[in-house]
Design a protein around this motif. Structure first.
Motif, PDB file in Angstrom:
ATOM      1  N   PRO A 208      31.264  97.201  36.743  1.00  0.00           N
ATOM      2  CA  PRO A 208      29.769  97.493  35.180  1.00  0.00           C
ATOM      3  C   PRO A 208      30.982  97.523  34.322  1.00  0.00           C
ATOM      4  CG  PRO A 208      31.771  99.080  36.726  1.00  0.00           C
ATOM      5  CD  PRO A 208      31.542  97.630  37.365  1.00  0.00           C
ATOM      6  N   PRO A 209      29.867  97.285  33.218  1.00  0.00           N
ATOM      7  CA  PRO A 209      30.129  96.807  31.733  1.00  0.00           C
ATOM      8  C   PRO A 209      30.762  97.842  31.110  1.00  0.00           C
ATOM      9  CG  PRO A 209      27.787  95.948  32.300  1.00  0.00           C
ATOM     10  CD  PRO A 209      28.203  97.147  34.017  1.00  0.00           C
ATOM     11  N   TRP A 210      30.959  97.659  29.768  1.00  0.00           N
ATOM     12  CA  TRP A 210      31.511  98.404  28.729  1.00  0.00           C
ATOM     13  C   TRP A 210      29.963  98.465  27.733  1.00  0.00           C
ATOM     14  CZ3 TRP A 210      35.216 102.091  28.133  1.00  0.00           C
ATOM     15  CH2 TRP A 210      36.633 100.976  29.153  1.00  0.00           C
ATOM     16  N   ALA A 281      31.150 107.543  38.099  1.00  0.00           N
ATOM     17  CA  ALA A 281      32.672 106.739  38.316  1.00  0.00           C
ATOM     18  C   ALA A 281      31.905 104.954  38.874  1.00  0.00           C
ATOM     19  CB  ALA A 281      33.436 107.583  39.442  1.00  0.00           C
ATOM     20  N   LYS A 282      30.596 105.482  39.617  1.00  0.00           N
ATOM     21  CA  LYS A 282      30.149 103.621  39.144  1.00  0.00           C
ATOM     22  C   LYS A 282      30.253 102.787  38.444  1.00  0.00           C
ATOM     23  CE  LYS A 282      27.194 104.854  43.756  1.00  0.00           C
ATOM     24  NZ  LYS A 282      26.381 104.932  44.652  1.00  0.00           N
ATOM     25  N   LEU A 283      29.317 103.802  37.342  1.00  0.00           N
ATOM     26  CA  LEU A 283      29.826 103.042  35.855  1.00  0.00           C
ATOM     27  C   LEU A 283      30.843 102.918  34.862  1.00  0.00           C
ATOM     28  CD1 LEU A 283      25.826 105.155  35.228  1.00  0.00           C
ATOM     29  CD2 LEU A 283      26.721 102.693  35.941  1.00  0.00           C
ATOM     30  N   THR A 313      26.687  99.250  44.219  1.00  0.00           N
ATOM     31  CA  THR A 313      27.269  99.218  43.833  1.00  0.00           C
ATOM     32  C   THR A 313      28.102  98.456  44.875  1.00  0.00           C
ATOM     33  OG1 THR A 313      29.174 101.143  44.589  1.00  0.00           O
ATOM     34  CG2 THR A 313      27.702 100.467  42.350  1.00  0.00           C
ATOM     35  N   ALA A 314      27.346  98.472  46.383  1.00  0.00           N
ATOM     36  CA  ALA A 314      28.351  97.479  47.847  1.00  0.00           C
ATOM     37  C   ALA A 314      28.079  95.967  47.846  1.00  0.00           C
ATOM     38  CB  ALA A 314      27.612  98.402  48.881  1.00  0.00           C
TER      39      ALA A 314
END
Length: 499
Positions: A208-210, A281-283, A313-314
């Motif tokens: 995940p990017p900021w 949570a994924k991000l 996200t897998a």
């Protein structure tokens, strides 16, 4: 028996018509260089802003700074310009400053070969044409060749396969199932544009990017009139933007702990725009902000939170004829597969072989990692000057500012050659080594090294060969003066006497 004609010779040849090539050409025109040519492989100027035209494509640096200092544009439509407007600006600038007449379009460089006896470069083009030049300035940059992923089965996909850096203008995504690989700078602009029209969008995220807020706004007619009538007002805005980006550079390169404040802003935005805690949570990134490129968007999180957008996200196991299988074995059907996987920085030389002294290629010289002196010259390659070379990138400010700093440095080198009647200049290995040793020592305290991530900024040896580890103002000071003592300087050789 016919004799082959000699290749056309020019004093200076510039390669590319992105911001770098255009800035160099304007400087040559300004300094009175009549004998120069600009080679462009495409049919128009613009570089990366010509080639990248996916939906939503735009700049993430405010336009008062992401533009030429010598060509301010009072009537930008937005504070952050969109791709069509940037491309039009570049075309207008080329025409306005007389650059277009120096450009040879459709000239795709295949090889540069140093000819020691004649103290010049021989330039071979794809298609067979050749020309020669005393000096070559490379303005081809690193964001030109799409980085295609190598997933198993990619060539078996029966739908439409496209890369954000090679977009098909006729592609209609309305009502289609779209899979997007990557969550970098291109994807965060593309997905919010595609999601409202597609049947479903599946986004495959590795890290995940900021995301930081994008403080964009329209620039109205009244403000444009002010800038036109009082240019100092626009210069003041440019100065303010530059100051803000330099404060960000300070945090990235010298005080990474200060980034905690911007991290809090990003987390608040994530909480407010994504109500689902599992999706949040994924991000949520688990590394220091700035370790990877900071992305600016107000639309990314709301797009990902849509019911018709899935975030995977897998990982990716393989691509099939009908879609993408993730790391857990679930197949996600797709009609269109979009690769938002960035650029192959090293692939710039996959289409161009550069051979310097003693038959050594630039690829061989860089086998242990790309490096140049002041980001511009490489030992063993006389009269070859690079723009946007190694360690001239920036994670905080306008690349155009960095380019203009280098263009000034190259102009000073050319002036020195002209005034001293010098045939060749070549940085010494000692000067190049000292510059890069100091640069890498300074790099160790930057967020790109200590931030806890693995980014494309780092090469296979874990070294950052991409970004400059300091403020843009520091780079400008370091490129203000050309230093002949750091170079081997050769005079013109006498021509052989006629027999």
């Amino acid at each position: 028996m016919s004799v082959a004609a000699s290749p056309v010779h020019h004093d200076v040849v510039v390669i590319g018509t992105g911001f770098a090539g255009l800035a160099m050409a304007v400087a040559l025109e300004r300094d009175g260089h009549d004998d120069f040519l600009v080679l462009e492989r495409a049919a128009s100027v613009g570089g990366t802003w010509r080639d990248n035209r996916y939906p939503g494509c735009g700049c993430d640096v405010p336009t008062p700074l992401y533009s030429f200092s010598f060509a301010p544009k009072p009537d930008w439509s937005h504070l952050y310009a969109r791709q069509p407007e940037i491309r039009a600006y570049m075309e207008e600038t080329a025409d306005r400053f007389g650059v277009t007449r120096h450009v040879r379009f459709g000239a795709d460089v295949a090889s540069l070969t140093w000819e020691e006896a004649d103290q010049r470069w021989r330039i071979g083009l794809h298609g067979g044409d050749e020309l020669t030049a005393r000096v070559v300035v490379g303005g081809f940059g690193g964001l030109t060749e799409p980085n295609w992923p190598s997933f198993e089965g990619l060539d078996e996909f029966e739908g439409t396969l496209v890369h954000t850096a090679a977009w098909d203008d006729d592609l209609d995504l309305t009502g289609r199932r779209v899979a997007v690989i990557g969550t970098g700078a291109s994807a965060i602009q593309l997905v919010p544009e595609v999601a409202p029209v597609a049947e479903r969008v599946t986004v495959f995220q590795r890290t995940p990017p900021w995301i930081a807020p994008k403080l964009d706004r329209e620039i109205g007619a009244r403000e444009a009139r002010l800038y036109r009538r009082v240019p100092a007002a626009q210069r003041a805005v440019r100065g303010t933007v530059f100051g803000l980006t330099e404060f960000l550079a300070l945090q990235l390169t010298k005080r990474p702990a200060l980034l905690a404040g911007l991290e809090r802003v990003s987390r608040r935005m994530l909480r407010s725009q994504v109500p689902d805690p599992a999706l949040r949570a994924k991000l949520a990134p688990d590394y220091r902000m700035g370790c990877k490129r900071i992305l600016f968007s107000n639309a990314w999180y709301p797009a990902i939170a849509r019911d018709d957008v899935d975030l995977v996200t897998a990982g990716i196991a393989r691509v099939t004829a009908k879609g993408v299988v993730d790391g857990e074995g679930v197949e996600h059907p797709a009609d269109v597969l979009v690769c938002g996987t960035g650029f192959g920085v090293a692939d710039v030389f996959s289409r161009m072989t550069v051979t310097g002294r003693d038959g050594v290629t630039l690829t061989e010289a860089w086998r242990d990692g790309m490096e140049a002196h002041r980001g511009t010259s490489v030992a063993g390659f006389p009269n070859l000057l690079l723009l946007s070379g190694p360690n001239t990138g920036t994670g905080s400010t306008s690349q155009v500012f960095m380019i203009e700093s280098q263009v000034h440095y190259v102009s000073e080198a050319l002036r020195t050659m002209r005034e001293r009647d010098v045939a060749t200049i070549e940085v010494t290995p000692e000067a190049q080594r000292a510059w890069n040793d100091d640069l890498q020592e300074r790099m160790q305290g930057t967020v790109w090294i200590v931030g806890g991530c693995n980014s494309w900024y780092l090469d296979e040896h874990g070294r950052n060969r991409t970004l400059y580890p300091g403020l843009a103002a520091e780079f400008r000071r370091e490129t203000r003066t050309f230093r002949p003592e750091e170079h081997v300087v050769e005079l013109h050789r006498a021509a052989p006497a006629a027999v």
